[in-house]
Design an enzyme around this catalytic site. Structure first.
Site, PDB file in Angstrom:
ATOM      1  N   CYS A 196      44.655  -7.206  -9.261  1.00 54.05           N
ATOM      2  CA  CYS A 196      43.848  -7.424  -8.868  1.00 54.05           C
ATOM      3  C   CYS A 196      44.017  -8.773  -8.517  1.00 54.05           C
ATOM      4  O   CYS A 196      43.279  -9.028  -7.283  1.00 54.05           O
ATOM      5  CB  CYS A 196      42.602  -7.050  -9.830  1.00 54.05           C
ATOM      6  SG  CYS A 196      42.338  -5.486 -10.322  1.00 54.05           S
ATOM      7  N   HIS A 522      48.278 -10.942   9.385  1.00 51.99           N
ATOM      8  CA  HIS A 522      48.956 -10.527   8.319  1.00 51.99           C
ATOM      9  C   HIS A 522      50.289 -10.130   8.987  1.00 51.99           C
ATOM     10  O   HIS A 522      51.026  -9.139   9.557  1.00 51.99           O
ATOM     11  CB  HIS A 522      48.382  -9.857   7.611  1.00 51.99           C
ATOM     12  CG  HIS A 522      49.679  -9.505   6.245  1.00 51.99           C
ATOM     13  ND1 HIS A 522      50.339  -8.864   6.328  1.00 51.99           N
ATOM     14  CD2 HIS A 522      49.452  -9.894   4.624  1.00 51.99           C
ATOM     15  CE1 HIS A 522      52.144  -8.701   5.079  1.00 51.99           C
ATOM     16  NE2 HIS A 522      50.400  -9.537   4.089  1.00 51.99           N
TER      17      HIS A 522
END
Ligand code: DHE
Length: 690
Positions: A196, A522
């Protein structure tokens, strides 16, 4: 669902649901700068039920799927509870991920009823909502009068919360956080770090993913957090539960962990870095010319992510020449300026240096300079200010937040520079500004180092590595990945959560532009080609939008379109991570790796440079896993695509598919690789060809 849950879902992690007689929505966690449109004030419990609305609910059968206060037998749980749908709508419209067109609660409800699948979020009373559950025909079967009555009723149903949402929830005291046993805490801490922290930050202050500090997570509670961890989100959060990474019990532990204060990891001073430094072969013991007869400049160094290794693969024969143990969950590889050495950085901050001239490429040195890292680069400058070829390396760390300059021949750490500082916009102190992409300039002995959370681009002159000079350019928050334009004078980098691409002129050392893009650019390194209408452009895919955006990069030849988003090429889905072409190719290749639809996640598309308005063709590159990342061979005639499989499934761990670039036909598969992701061709990486 209780009112407070609606409120926190709206204001925080962003998963608000409104299905059947409505549609689903997802709310961004990032603070919305604009005022929140308010729901109509709720008239408490006294409003008499409107007969026309009740009849319309009856006609639509809405009560079978929803709880609707005041509507007889409306106790359905397939769709969300509509008790406070007006407040939810008001919050949802603030979300950067809201894909509808409504700007008022009334319009939101109308859109939700008539086009229920515009947006689908995962939580329907604890279970994931499904697209297509509520057919649009239900709303379309209502007359305009009936529709208006339903909408008016839902804005203030009897029994809705008295309070209208006027502000984000206040921080709950951390004592309110649930407890964990020591074992649970240790497990959750490790899992958070491994899975995470990359997106949410080690201190959970948010970046690519939302902040997960207790003031935000406690109001969500274990149920809200578990739902998100289980189902993922369309903004790129993986569906860890659905994918089988975690059991429901483990997710519940994580959800409790996230409500506690984040534990701060230790620092990593020079002394400890040096203690981890190992030199296996000293520079004077290494060959002075290539020992191998192979065409080492056409090697591909391939990340085997979950094996903690890289494979060195011969690009001429497709043979795996060697597998080298490197860091945990290897992230990227860059080559020294001559290409002789490969520098491999693991997520654990371990840097491995591989000599590609030996018969079997192997590690010659390694060192750990961070606990969490993503980037590495080398010195490339050779000019009047000195020859820095193969002299230095630099590692960008996520934790501790710093970069480290190392001797490029031995990996001995030379100097540490902290990146802690103040954010570019609000000038708040940030304790964890992480180092994202790094590139090396050809114009000066300089690295361009992108400091993510504070949104600054640092031009780091390494001529004296003990005392580097740093020029800090203000850009935008959450700088992530990027690459050069075709001339290598301009560097373009995504400020991903700001939906911008920043442009730096490396020759003049100044910011040139901040270009607006669709959601979450991205680019990987992006890709350079010549658009038939706009001339030279650099393109990026997007995580949050199904689109490639091309930005004009030729201020001299095409000044009118320079540093403007000139073209949007639609894709079948969002979730793109990488895009690539080659100067000799007529195609642009793009993936959709993080699309939540497994078929799209393994689908790749090719766009013709001569007709870039739409994809030329798209196809599934495999029958399993995700297709990710492209790399050309040195000649620019083949494209390699990774199939990122599951390390625990024999036969489906992953492979590389090799395509003939001219014909787009499959040439070969390199099978049984463990979770291959990035691939770095020596020749192309040295020359920044993309
Ligand atoms: Fe990456 C590049 C960070 C997830 C594969 N990745 C980068 C760079 C950064 C970055 C900062 C730019 C390095 C440079 O150019 O100097 N990546 C992150 C994350 O923070 C993130 C979002 C979450 C995490 O926990 O790491 C993340 N990245 C991934 C993946 O899940 C990928 C697909 C597979 C994996 O390894 O886990 C992945 N990232 C890559 C690759 C590149 C990369 C292959 C290099 C692209 C290139 O062509 O140069």
């Amino acid at each position: 669902m209780r009112p407070w849950k609606h409120i926190v879902f709206g204001a925080m992690l962003g998963l608000v649901v409104l299905v059947a007689c409505a549609r689903q929505a997802e709310v961004s966690p990032t603070t919305a700068p604009t005022p929140i449109p308010q729901a109509a004030p709720v008239a408490a419990t006294t409003a008499p039920p409107d007969d026309r609305a009740l009849a319309a609910f009856q006609k639509g059968g809405c009560g079978a799927c929803h709880v609707i206060p005041g509507v007889p037998n409306a106790r359905g749980t397939i769709g969300p509870d509509l008790t406070n749908v007006a407040q939810v709508a008001a919050q949802t419209m603030q979300s950067s991920t809201y894909t509808g067109n409504a700007t008022t609660v009334e319009a939101y409800l109308r859109e939700a009823i008539l086009e229920p699948d515009v947006f689908v979020a995962p939580d329907c009373n604890g279970s994931p909502c499904q697209k297509g559950v509520m057919p649009p025909s239900l709303g379309q079967g209502l007359s305009e009068e009936e529709l208006a009555a339903v909408i008016a009723y839902l804005q203030a149903p009897p029994g809705a919360a008295e309070a209208v949402v006027t502000e984000a929830p206040t921080a709950a005291p951390s004592e309110a956080a649930p407890t964990l046993s020591e074992d649970e805490f240790a497990w959750a801490k490790l899992v958070y770090f491994e899975r995470c922290a990359g997106c949410h930050g080690t201190l959970r202050k948010g970046a690519t993913g939302p902040a997960l500090t207790p003031d935000r997570t406690i109001p969500l509670g274990a149920v809200g957090l578990s739902t998100i961890i289980y189902n993922g989100t369309s903004r790129g959060m993986p569906d860890w539960g659905k994918q089988g990474f975690f059991t429901k019990e483990q997710i519940e532990v994580l959800a409790r962990f996230l409500q506690r204060e984040p534990p701060a990891p230790p620092e990593l001073p020079m002394e400890r870095m040096k203690a981890s430094w190992k030199m296996y072969v000293a520079p004077d013991q290494r060959p002075t010319a290539p020992q191998t007869k192979r065409n080492w400049q056409n090697y591909f160094v391939v990340t085997l992510r979950d094996a903690g290794q890289v494979a060195v693969i011969d690009g001429d024969t497709y043979e795996v020449v060697s597998k080298v143990d490197s860091g945990y969950a290897v992230h990227i590889t860059r080559m020294s300026a001559t290409g002789r050495y490969a520098y491999v950085i693991g997520r654990d901050g371990k840097l491995a240096m591989i000599d590609l001239w030996t018969e079997t490429p192997a590690k010659v040195a390694e060192v750990q300079v961070c606990y969490d890292a993503r980037s590495v680069e080398v010195s490339k400058y050779n000019g009047p200010e000195g020859d820095f070829t193969d002299k230095l390396a630099v590692v960008g760390c996520y934790w501790p937040p710093h970069f480290v300059i190392l001797d490029g021949q031995t990996l001995e750490p030379i100097h540490i520079v902290s990146t802690r500082g103040y954010t570019v916009d609000t000038m708040e102190y940030h304790p964890e500004p992480r180092v994202a992409s790094i590139v090396a300039s050809d114009f000066k002995p300089e690295w361009i180092i992108n400091v993510k959370e504070i949104g600054q681009i640092w031009l780091v002159n390494y001529a004296n590595p003990q005392a580097p000079q740093i020029k800090m350019l203000p850009a935008a928050r959450f700088l992530h990945d990027g690459g050069w334009d075709a001339t290598h004078r301009y560097f373009l980098v995504a400020a991903n959560q700001s939906n911008k691409v920043a442009v730096v002129d490396a020759q003049e050392g100044r910011m040139v532009a901040l270009v607006d893009t669709p959601k979450i650019p991205h680019p990987g390194r992006g890709t350079n080609w010549v658009d038939p209408e706009f001339g030279p452009v650099w393109s990026s895919g997007h995580l949050g939008d199904p689109a490639i955006v091309s930005i004009g990069t030729d201020p001299e030849g095409h000044p009118d379109v320079a540093w403007k988003a000139v073209r949007v090429t639609p894709l079948p889905g969002a979730g793109s991570l990488f895009i690539k072409t080659h100067p000799n190719s007529k195609w642009i290749w793009v993936d959709m790796t993080l699309n939540s639809d497994p078929v799209l996640a393994r689908t790749i598309c090719v766009i013709a440079k001569e007709n870039p308005a739409e994809p030329h063709t798209c196809w599934e590159a495999s029958s399993y896993g995700r297709a990710v990342h492209f790399e050309y061979n040195a000649a620019g005639t083949e494209v390699w695509v990774s199939i990122w499989g599951d390390a625990s499934k024999p036969g489906e761990t992953g492979e590389i598919v090799v395509y003939d670039d001219a014909t787009l036909t499959e040439k070969a598969r390199i099978p049984n690789l463990v979770t291959p992701t990035g691939k770095f061709n020596v020749y192309n990486t040295v020359r920044d060809i993309y």
